[in-house]
Write an enzyme that holds these catalytic residues in place. Sequence first.
Site, PDB file in Angstrom:
ATOM      1  N   GLY A   1      15.780 -93.457  62.419  1.00  0.00           N
ATOM      2  CA  GLY A   1      14.605 -93.137  61.606  1.00  0.00           C
ATOM      3  C   GLY A   1      14.119 -91.729  61.867  1.00  0.00           C
ATOM      4  O   GLY A   1      14.592 -91.048  62.807  1.00  0.00           O
TER       5      GLY A   1
ATOM      6  N   LYS B   1      14.165 -87.653  56.055  1.00  0.00           N
ATOM      7  CA  LYS B   1      14.597 -88.172  54.752  1.00  0.00           C
ATOM      8  C   LYS B   1      13.679 -87.687  53.641  1.00  0.00           C
ATOM      9  O   LYS B   1      14.122 -87.283  52.574  1.00  0.00           O
ATOM     10  CB  LYS B   1      14.571 -89.716  54.751  1.00  0.00           C
ATOM     11  CG  LYS B   1      15.479 -90.350  55.759  1.00  0.00           C
ATOM     12  CD  LYS B   1      15.282 -91.850  55.815  1.00  0.00           C
ATOM     13  CE  LYS B   1      14.009 -92.302  56.485  1.00  0.00           C
ATOM     14  NZ  LYS B   1      13.918 -92.047  57.930  1.00  0.00           N
TER      15      LYS B   1
ATOM     16  N   LYS C   1      11.781 -85.107  53.417  1.00  0.00           N
ATOM     17  CA  LYS C   1      11.956 -83.701  53.041  1.00  0.00           C
ATOM     18  C   LYS C   1      13.159 -83.564  52.106  1.00  0.00           C
ATOM     19  O   LYS C   1      13.097 -82.865  51.095  1.00  0.00           O
ATOM     20  CB  LYS C   1      12.151 -82.825  54.285  1.00  0.00           C
ATOM     21  CG  LYS C   1      12.506 -81.429  53.829  1.00  0.00           C
ATOM     22  CD  LYS C   1      12.887 -80.424  54.812  1.00  0.00           C
ATOM     23  CE  LYS C   1      13.505 -79.271  54.005  1.00  0.00           C
ATOM     24  NZ  LYS C   1      13.551 -78.020  54.699  1.00  0.00           N
TER      25      LYS C   1
ATOM     26  N   HIS D   1       6.766 -90.747  56.125  1.00  0.00           N
ATOM     27  CA  HIS D   1       7.637 -89.771  55.452  1.00  0.00           C
ATOM     28  C   HIS D   1       6.852 -88.491  55.165  1.00  0.00           C
ATOM     29  O   HIS D   1       5.903 -88.500  54.388  1.00  0.00           O
ATOM     30  CB  HIS D   1       8.194 -90.380  54.156  1.00  0.00           C
ATOM     31  CG  HIS D   1       9.172 -91.491  54.416  1.00  0.00           C
ATOM     32  ND1 HIS D   1       9.746 -92.233  53.407  1.00  0.00           N
ATOM     33  CD2 HIS D   1       9.699 -91.959  55.570  1.00  0.00           C
ATOM     34  CE1 HIS D   1      10.572 -93.112  53.946  1.00  0.00           C
ATOM     35  NE2 HIS D   1      10.559 -92.975  55.254  1.00  0.00           N
TER      36      HIS D   1
ATOM     37  N   THR E   1       5.727-100.805  64.898  1.00  0.00           N
ATOM     38  CA  THR E   1       4.610 -99.996  64.393  1.00  0.00           C
ATOM     39  C   THR E   1       3.348-100.860  64.236  1.00  0.00           C
ATOM     40  O   THR E   1       2.296-100.343  63.862  1.00  0.00           O
ATOM     41  CB  THR E   1       4.957 -99.381  63.026  1.00  0.00           C
ATOM     42  OG1 THR E   1       5.247-100.465  62.132  1.00  0.00           O
ATOM     43  CG2 THR E   1       6.158 -98.447  63.115  1.00  0.00           C
TER      44      THR E   1
ATOM     45  N   THR F   1       2.594 -93.715  63.937  1.00  0.00           N
ATOM     46  CA  THR F   1       1.830 -94.198  65.089  1.00  0.00           C
ATOM     47  C   THR F   1       1.418 -93.078  66.043  1.00  0.00           C
ATOM     48  O   THR F   1       0.644 -93.327  66.970  1.00  0.00           O
ATOM     49  CB  THR F   1       2.658 -95.231  65.884  1.00  0.00           C
ATOM     50  OG1 THR F   1       3.880 -94.588  66.275  1.00  0.00           O
ATOM     51  CG2 THR F   1       2.965 -96.460  65.058  1.00  0.00           C
TER      52      THR F   1
ATOM     53  N   ARG G   1       3.147 -91.866  68.339  1.00  0.00           N
ATOM     54  CA  ARG G   1       3.793 -92.008  69.649  1.00  0.00           C
ATOM     55  C   ARG G   1       4.803 -90.878  69.874  1.00  0.00           C
ATOM     56  O   ARG G   1       5.466 -90.454  68.925  1.00  0.00           O
ATOM     57  CB  ARG G   1       4.550 -93.342  69.722  1.00  0.00           C
ATOM     58  CG  ARG G   1       3.655 -94.557  69.763  1.00  0.00           C
ATOM     59  CD  ARG G   1       4.463 -95.841  69.729  1.00  0.00           C
ATOM     60  NE  ARG G   1       5.138 -96.047  68.454  1.00  0.00           N
ATOM     61  CZ  ARG G   1       5.956 -97.054  68.193  1.00  0.00           C
ATOM     62  NH1 ARG G   1       6.237 -97.931  69.125  1.00  0.00           N
ATOM     63  NH2 ARG G   1       6.511 -97.186  67.002  1.00  0.00           N
ATOM     64  N   PRO G   2       4.956 -90.409  71.142  1.00  0.00           N
ATOM     65  CA  PRO G   2       5.994 -89.390  71.388  1.00  0.00           C
ATOM     66  C   PRO G   2       7.369 -89.989  71.102  1.00  0.00           C
ATOM     67  O   PRO G   2       7.628 -91.142  71.442  1.00  0.00           O
ATOM     68  CB  PRO G   2       5.849 -89.064  72.878  1.00  0.00           C
ATOM     69  CG  PRO G   2       4.807 -89.948  73.416  1.00  0.00           C
ATOM     70  CD  PRO G   2       4.222 -90.784  72.341  1.00  0.00           C
TER      71      PRO G   2
ATOM     72  N   SER H   1      18.737 -78.054  56.915  1.00  0.00           N
ATOM     73  CA  SER H   1      17.296 -77.830  56.886  1.00  0.00           C
ATOM     74  C   SER H   1      16.905 -77.034  58.133  1.00  0.00           C
ATOM     75  O   SER H   1      17.246 -77.408  59.252  1.00  0.00           O
ATOM     76  CB  SER H   1      16.576 -79.180  56.850  1.00  0.00           C
ATOM     77  OG  SER H   1      15.187 -78.988  56.919  1.00  0.00           O
TER      78      SER H   1
HETATM   79  P1  GDP Z   1      11.408 -89.259  57.746  1.00  0.00           P
HETATM   80  O1  GDP Z   1      10.687 -90.478  58.192  1.00  0.00           O
HETATM   81  O2  GDP Z   1      12.892 -89.387  57.880  1.00  0.00           O
HETATM   82  O3  GDP Z   1      11.022 -88.805  56.363  1.00  0.00           O
HETATM   83  O4  GDP Z   1      10.983 -88.091  58.749  1.00  0.00           O
HETATM   84  P2  GDP Z   1       9.516 -87.829  59.344  1.00  0.00           P
HETATM   85  O5  GDP Z   1       8.675 -87.244  58.285  1.00  0.00           O
HETATM   86  O6  GDP Z   1       9.003 -89.012  60.054  1.00  0.00           O
HETATM   87  O7  GDP Z   1       9.850 -86.791  60.497  1.00  0.00           O
HETATM   88  C1  GDP Z   1      10.474 -85.571  60.240  1.00  0.00           C
HETATM   89  C2  GDP Z   1       9.564 -84.454  60.788  1.00  0.00           C
HETATM   90  O8  GDP Z   1      10.288 -83.247  60.840  1.00  0.00           O
HETATM   91  C3  GDP Z   1       8.377 -84.166  59.880  1.00  0.00           C
HETATM   92  O9  GDP Z   1       7.301 -83.755  60.667  1.00  0.00           O
HETATM   93  C4  GDP Z   1       8.865 -83.021  59.008  1.00  0.00           C
HETATM   94  O10 GDP Z   1       7.818 -82.215  58.497  1.00  0.00           O
HETATM   95  C5  GDP Z   1       9.692 -82.261  59.994  1.00  0.00           C
HETATM   96  N1  GDP Z   1      10.842 -81.513  59.444  1.00  0.00           N
HETATM   97  C6  GDP Z   1      11.624 -81.839  58.382  1.00  0.00           C
HETATM   98  N2  GDP Z   1      12.668 -80.980  58.296  1.00  0.00           N
HETATM   99  C7  GDP Z   1      12.519 -80.098  59.302  1.00  0.00           C
HETATM  100  C8  GDP Z   1      13.283 -78.995  59.763  1.00  0.00           C
HETATM  101  O11 GDP Z   1      14.346 -78.657  59.239  1.00  0.00           O
HETATM  102  N3  GDP Z   1      12.810 -78.318  60.856  1.00  0.00           N
HETATM  103  C9  GDP Z   1      11.669 -78.691  61.491  1.00  0.00           C
HETATM  104  N4  GDP Z   1      11.290 -77.973  62.537  1.00  0.00           N
HETATM  105  N5  GDP Z   1      10.933 -79.734  61.100  1.00  0.00           N
HETATM  106  C10 GDP Z   1      11.366 -80.436  60.034  1.00  0.00           C
HETATM  107  P1  IMO Z   2      10.829 -93.824  58.835  1.00  0.00           P
HETATM  108  O1  IMO Z   2      11.056 -94.336  57.451  1.00  0.00           O
HETATM  109  C1  IMO Z   2      11.203 -94.425  63.125  1.00  0.00           C
HETATM  110  C2  IMO Z   2      10.843 -98.529  64.547  1.00  0.00           C
HETATM  111  C3  IMO Z   2       9.655 -98.884  65.425  1.00  0.00           C
HETATM  112  C4  IMO Z   2      10.283 -99.972  66.286  1.00  0.00           C
HETATM  113  C5  IMO Z   2      11.183-100.695  65.312  1.00  0.00           C
HETATM  114  C6  IMO Z   2      10.570-101.930  64.682  1.00  0.00           C
HETATM  115  O2  IMO Z   2       9.660 -92.931  58.970  1.00  0.00           O
HETATM  116  O3  IMO Z   2      12.088 -93.248  59.407  1.00  0.00           O
HETATM  117  P2  IMO Z   2       8.709-102.294  62.797  1.00  0.00           P
HETATM  118  O4  IMO Z   2       7.288-101.844  62.747  1.00  0.00           O
HETATM  119  O5  IMO Z   2       9.557-101.811  61.687  1.00  0.00           O
HETATM  120  O6  IMO Z   2       8.852-103.768  63.005  1.00  0.00           O
HETATM  121  O7  IMO Z   2       9.279-101.617  64.167  1.00  0.00           O
HETATM  122  O8  IMO Z   2      11.501 -99.761  64.288  1.00  0.00           O
HETATM  123  N1  IMO Z   2      10.505 -97.912  63.248  1.00  0.00           N
HETATM  124  C7  IMO Z   2      10.690 -96.634  62.964  1.00  0.00           C
HETATM  125  N2  IMO Z   2      11.114 -95.610  63.728  1.00  0.00           N
HETATM  126  N3  IMO Z   2      10.941 -94.217  61.816  1.00  0.00           N
HETATM  127  C8  IMO Z   2      10.550 -95.238  61.028  1.00  0.00           C
HETATM  128  O9  IMO Z   2      10.419 -95.120  59.702  1.00  0.00           O
HETATM  129  C9  IMO Z   2      10.359 -96.500  61.602  1.00  0.00           C
HETATM  130  N4  IMO Z   2       9.954 -97.705  61.126  1.00  0.00           N
HETATM  131  C10 IMO Z   2      10.060 -98.559  62.144  1.00  0.00           C
HETATM  132  O10 IMO Z   2       9.230 -97.789  66.182  1.00  0.00           O
HETATM  133  O11 IMO Z   2      11.102 -99.380  67.269  1.00  0.00           O
HETATM  134 MG    MG Z   3       9.318 -91.042  59.624  1.00  0.00          MG
END
Ligand code: GDP
Ligand code: IMO
Ligand code: MG
Length: 420
Positions: A12, A16, A18, A41, A130, A296, A298-299, A408
């Site tokens: 995860g 995605k 972006k 996202h 989550t 969340t 979380r780190p 990216s």
């Molecule tokens: P998703 O759940 O797969 O859509 O991804 P998230 O949004 O949870 O996490 C991706 C993080 O990386 C977000 O904070 C984006 O703004 C950031 N991000 C996306 N592409 C890039 C990149 O190429 N470089 C950096 N530094 N950050 C990016």
């Molecule tokens: P996106 O779409 C990263 C993880 C949780 C936990 C496990 C189960 O942003 O990539 P859940 O709440 O689904 O029952 O939690 O899955 N998890 C994710 N980790 N990105 C996500 O979504 C996640 N959605 C759930 O941290 O380990």
């Molecule tokens: Mg995400």
Amino acid sequence: MSSTAVLGCMFGDEAKAKIVDVLANNSDFVVRFQGGSNAGHTIVSNGKKIVLHSVPSGILYDKTVCILGSGVVVDPFALNEEITQLEKQGINVSNRFFIDPRAHIVLPIHQELDSKSENDKRNRTKIGTTKKGIGPTYADKSARFGIRFSDLYNIDYLKERLTNLYFSHHLEISKEEIDKLVESLSEISKKFEPFKMQVPYFINEQYEKGADIIFEGAQGTLLDIDYGTFPFVTSSHTVSGSITIGCGISPKKIDRIVGVFKSYFSRVGEGPFPTELFDEIGNTIREQGHEFGSTTGRPRRCGWFDAIAAKYSAMINGVDEIALTLLDVLSGLKTIKICTAYIIDGKRTLEFPYDTNSLNNCVPEYIELPGWNEDITKIKKYDDLPKNAKNYIESIEELMDKKVSIVSVGPDRNQTIFRS
Ligand code: GDP
Ligand code: IMO
Ligand code: MG
């Protein structure tokens, strides 16, 4: 070619959203087919950041219609809040946001059950969910006690189903409490009435007409309920096969599959992570990549790119091409490692194991590549990337036997390199 799947192929948060946002520029429809508000996202456009949880990542383009298929679980309260926030930012969803009536509803009881099990001291395998109620909602769906979006429009039936649902969990609920819950659901369902759409008919018809459709994955392959690191997974199928079930379209109509991979690995929550870094490099990646959960806070745990896990994901999804994200985060590292094999109980393997024990015991075998120091966040052309960055990308291509078609180099839309 008129349909493209954009799928997370790790744990995860591969960026995605972006990639969907960048590709949705030319798209008519963006469809989510699984997961729920557990997703976070992030889209950044001209420095402005928007985090979506249930609404598909095409919503920033006025002409793009966003759809939730039957495989998605919808928390009406959270969705209502998300839509309100979008509207406050001038993003209008009317006539361009739809939900399949078959989609199951996440209720407050599901969130309570999720939190209760995660917080219960007797629970020996905490997932680190989550706490959005995702697991209990999918469990109720499979057990046939769940509530569907369409049920919100038949009050008597809804009351009957809710009573049944509480009964199935051996929980007491009074008539007054049911009435109160139904009342709060009814308020939202009035607002949501125009969102109802027979997604299978609509999406198949649009595909036949040649519309440009993006299927947006949530979570990632290694969190898939079957193919992920069970039980440390989410409760839906996150792989390409899930598209067909989650929005009622034949697998023959998925024309292009883009696998989204980070340039390193990250994971939030519990579970095995063979290439996890516990040292300063891991901290540096977390800080430079702002690796804190979008849902969340979380780190996120960080580690080296794992080509064994990545190849496994690419195989299961049938990835055609790779979008490699967050490459800029690795700038400044002296050397960068890629895992190319696992040693488990003294035996070398190129297969991703099916059991948590093997994954916990596996010792990664690495190749080590030279890093680069240059700031790459403003680079627009592949050829302008530092030699060692290109070498890193091409090593991933070689190991995975797949083309990296998108790189990216920053969170913003315009920090994207397309390779012809
Ligand atoms: P998703 O759940 O797969 O859509 O991804 P998230 O949004 O949870 O996490 C991706 C993080 O990386 C977000 O904070 C984006 O703004 C950031 N991000 C996306 N592409 C890039 C990149 O190429 N470089 C950096 N530094 N950050 C990016
Ligand atoms: P996106 O779409 C990263 C993880 C949780 C936990 C496990 C189960 O942003 O990539 P859940 O709440 O689904 O029952 O939690 O899955 N998890 C994710 N980790 N990105 C996500 O979504 C996640 N959605 C759930 O941290 O380990
Ligand atoms: Mg995400």
